[in-house]
Design a protein around this motif. Structure first.
Motif, PDB file in Angstrom:
ATOM      1  N   THR A 142       0.602  -1.068   0.043  1.00  0.00           N
ATOM      2  CA  THR A 142       0.196   0.230  -0.151  1.00  0.00           C
ATOM      3  C   THR A 142       0.787   1.347  -0.079  1.00  0.00           C
ATOM      4  O   THR A 142       0.634   2.205  -0.706  1.00  0.00           O
ATOM      5  CB  THR A 142      -0.767   0.095   1.373  1.00  0.00           C
ATOM      6  OG1 THR A 142      -1.752  -1.249   1.180  1.00  0.00           O
ATOM      7  CG2 THR A 142      -1.818   1.308   1.169  1.00  0.00           C
ATOM      8  N   SER A 190       1.835   1.789  -3.409  1.00  0.00           N
ATOM      9  CA  SER A 190       0.671   2.226  -4.226  1.00  0.00           C
ATOM     10  C   SER A 190       0.402   3.823  -4.016  1.00  0.00           C
ATOM     11  O   SER A 190       0.172   4.543  -4.910  1.00  0.00           O
ATOM     12  CB  SER A 190      -0.530   1.649  -3.978  1.00  0.00           C
ATOM     13  OG  SER A 190      -0.095  -0.049  -3.858  1.00  0.00           O
ATOM     14  N   SER A 219      -0.027   3.785   6.517  1.00  0.00           N
ATOM     15  CA  SER A 219      -0.515   3.142   5.200  1.00  0.00           C
ATOM     16  C   SER A 219      -0.517   1.661   5.367  1.00  0.00           C
ATOM     17  O   SER A 219       0.548   1.124   5.926  1.00  0.00           O
ATOM     18  CB  SER A 219       0.274   3.421   3.974  1.00  0.00           C
ATOM     19  OG  SER A 219       1.583   3.128   4.226  1.00  0.00           O
ATOM     20  N   THR A 243      -2.510  -2.554   4.043  1.00  0.00           N
ATOM     21  CA  THR A 243      -3.514  -2.969   3.164  1.00  0.00           C
ATOM     22  C   THR A 243      -4.886  -3.133   4.118  1.00  0.00           C
ATOM     23  O   THR A 243      -5.832  -2.742   3.799  1.00  0.00           O
ATOM     24  CB  THR A 243      -3.264  -4.755   3.290  1.00  0.00           C
ATOM     25  OG1 THR A 243      -2.160  -4.763   2.291  1.00  0.00           O
ATOM     26  CG2 THR A 243      -4.464  -5.667   2.400  1.00  0.00           C
ATOM     27  N   VAL A 292      -5.460   1.125   4.939  1.00  0.00           N
ATOM     28  CA  VAL A 292      -5.488   1.796   3.832  1.00  0.00           C
ATOM     29  C   VAL A 292      -4.634   2.961   4.044  1.00  0.00           C
ATOM     30  O   VAL A 292      -3.356   2.915   3.750  1.00  0.00           O
ATOM     31  CB  VAL A 292      -6.838   2.041   3.373  1.00  0.00           C
ATOM     32  CG1 VAL A 292      -6.895   2.865   1.997  1.00  0.00           C
ATOM     33  CG2 VAL A 292      -7.955   1.020   3.380  1.00  0.00           C
ATOM     34  N   ARG A 350      -6.161   8.561  -0.381  1.00  0.00           N
ATOM     35  CA  ARG A 350      -7.025   7.489  -0.038  1.00  0.00           C
ATOM     36  C   ARG A 350      -8.055   7.042  -0.942  1.00  0.00           C
ATOM     37  O   ARG A 350      -8.510   5.939  -1.343  1.00  0.00           O
ATOM     38  CB  ARG A 350      -7.635   7.697   1.426  1.00  0.00           C
ATOM     39  CG  ARG A 350      -8.552   6.717   2.019  1.00  0.00           C
ATOM     40  CD  ARG A 350      -9.009   6.845   3.303  1.00  0.00           C
ATOM     41  NE  ARG A 350     -10.043   5.939   3.614  1.00  0.00           N
ATOM     42  CZ  ARG A 350     -10.058   5.091   4.714  1.00  0.00           C
ATOM     43  NH1 ARG A 350      -8.986   5.285   5.550  1.00  0.00           N
ATOM     44  NH2 ARG A 350     -11.058   4.043   5.176  1.00  0.00           N
ATOM     45  N   LEU A 383      -6.820   5.720  -4.386  1.00  0.00           N
ATOM     46  CA  LEU A 383      -6.492   4.386  -4.102  1.00  0.00           C
ATOM     47  C   LEU A 383      -7.738   3.553  -4.208  1.00  0.00           C
ATOM     48  O   LEU A 383      -7.845   2.825  -4.794  1.00  0.00           O
ATOM     49  CB  LEU A 383      -5.693   4.150  -3.022  1.00  0.00           C
ATOM     50  CG  LEU A 383      -5.501   2.565  -2.653  1.00  0.00           C
ATOM     51  CD1 LEU A 383      -4.396   2.017  -3.770  1.00  0.00           C
ATOM     52  CD2 LEU A 383      -4.642   2.495  -1.408  1.00  0.00           C
ATOM     53  N   GLN A 431      -9.141   0.446  -6.537  1.00  0.00           N
ATOM     54  CA  GLN A 431      -9.633  -0.868  -5.916  1.00  0.00           C
ATOM     55  C   GLN A 431     -11.125  -1.111  -6.331  1.00  0.00           C
ATOM     56  O   GLN A 431     -11.373  -2.320  -6.759  1.00  0.00           O
ATOM     57  CB  GLN A 431      -9.384  -0.821  -4.688  1.00  0.00           C
ATOM     58  CG  GLN A 431      -7.762  -0.531  -4.147  1.00  0.00           C
ATOM     59  CD  GLN A 431      -7.680  -0.432  -2.674  1.00  0.00           C
ATOM     60  OE1 GLN A 431      -8.472   0.307  -1.939  1.00  0.00           O
ATOM     61  NE2 GLN A 431      -6.500  -1.060  -2.274  1.00  0.00           N
TER      62      GLN A 431
END
Length: 338
Positions: free
Chosen positions: A242, A245, A281, A283, A286, A315, A318, A322
């Motif tokens: 994350t 990412s 941050s 998984t 988030v 956030r 991302l 997803q």
């Protein structure tokens, strides 16, 4: 799709999991088994010498009902690295990828709608019954994948967290930081519990010798204007998927990303500026805002002490990828055919 009632994060599991066993220098065929138990000898290597690692990734339901896995390949690569560093038996990417897809497909109907997701927990443990092998790897192992439908990791959702800055302790041994192993989390439990009781802190940001690293369960980033500052990758902390990412999305949005070592003094100095933000941050987390630092029994607000706009923008960006609401320009999503 069945309606799933959200409980505390990670406390509800699908009734079956998928597994494979390694023994006699070979992996077995994968099999779907009940997820409420595993059989281990009391002398199993994992129980005495902590030969265990795991991963965390998510499956997301899009508006059309399709199911997508987020950055599965990155999580598999990290788990292979953790297994190698713990001297656990090696496995092929394709085997674990197939296991993840197969079990997610089986429970596709139970994948929650946004903002929920299906949390996926691949786990690898040493199973050889040999208590004399304190300095020798386990010759057998069990690889399995659990599923858990989840909502927000932190009960307050996007509420800004209270974080204790700890300069005298470390989350784990420096050479083990990049391994996603249960022992690392266990070693942080006592100080985190003490911080909750004494300071009502949500987490500890471990800063040994003043070097800002990570919390007990998430990476840390500081946002100062258009710049994101986060510790440069090394062996002392987890190389978060994350984290990567978020940094990639930040660059896409024109932000400056700086990966370098920085100190508690710099952190507190920058945090005092209006508009500065901080976040965790991961998984599960988030990107969760940090509103207050606690250091040497004093409290320091981060910016205005609330969830900042840049944190929430990153956030949301991302989440939009997803959830299929924004283009997946980096090829992070894998569709699960159901």
């Amino acid at each position: 799709m069945k309606e799933i009632k959200m409980a505390a994060f990670g406390t509800v599991f699908m009734p079956q999991m998928i597994q494979a066993r390694f023994s006699d220098n070979a992996w077995s065929e994968t099999s779907v088994v009940p997820s409420d138990k595993i059989e281990l000898h009391p002398g199993a290597h994992v129980l005495h010498y902590s030969s265990t690692c795991f991963e965390g990734l998510k499956a997301f339901r899009h508006e059309d009902g399709s199911i997508y896995l987020f950055r599965m390949d990155a999580n598999i690569a990290r788990m292979k690295q953790s297994s190698a560093l713990l001297s656990l038996p090696a496995f092929d990417d394709a085997m674990l990828k197939g296991m993840i897809i197969d079990i997610v497909r089986q429970f596709a109907d139970e994948t929650p709608l946004p903002p929920g997701s299906m949390y996926i927990r691949p786990t690898h443990i040493g199973t050889e019954a040999a208590i004399g092998k304190a300095a020798v790897p386990s010759l057998s192992s069990l690889l399995y994948v659990l599923l858990s439908p989840v909502g927000d990791y932190f009960a307050g959702g996007s509420t800004a967290l209270r974080i204790l800055l700890e300069e005298n302790g470390m989350r784990c041994a420096p050479h083990m930081g990049m391994v996603k192993s249960g022992g690392n989390y266990a070693s942080a439990l006592a100080p985190i519990s003490a911080a909750r009781e004494k300071y009502q802190a949500d987490q500890i940001l471990f800063c040994p010798g003043g070097d800002v690293q990570e919390t007990g369960a998430a990476n840390f980033i500081l946002i100062d204007g258009n710049e994101i500052i986060t510790k440069a990758l090394d062996s002392t902390f987890l190389h978060g998927v994350t984290r990567h990412s978020i940094l990639t999305i930040a660059k896409d949005l024109g932000m400056t990303v700086t990966e370098r070592n920085f100190t508690v003094d710099e952190l507190l100095e920058r945090s005092a500026k209006p508009g500065t933000e901080a976040a965790l941050s991961g998984t599960a987390a988030v990107l969760t805002p940090v509103g207050t630092f606690i250091h040497n029994d004093k409290e320091y607000k981060v910016g205005n002490g609330e969830a900042g706009p840049t944190t929430m923008r990153l956030r949301q960006a991302l989440n939009d990828i997803q959830w299929g609401k924004a283009a997946d320009t980096h090829g992070w999503l894998t569709k699960v055919d159901v």
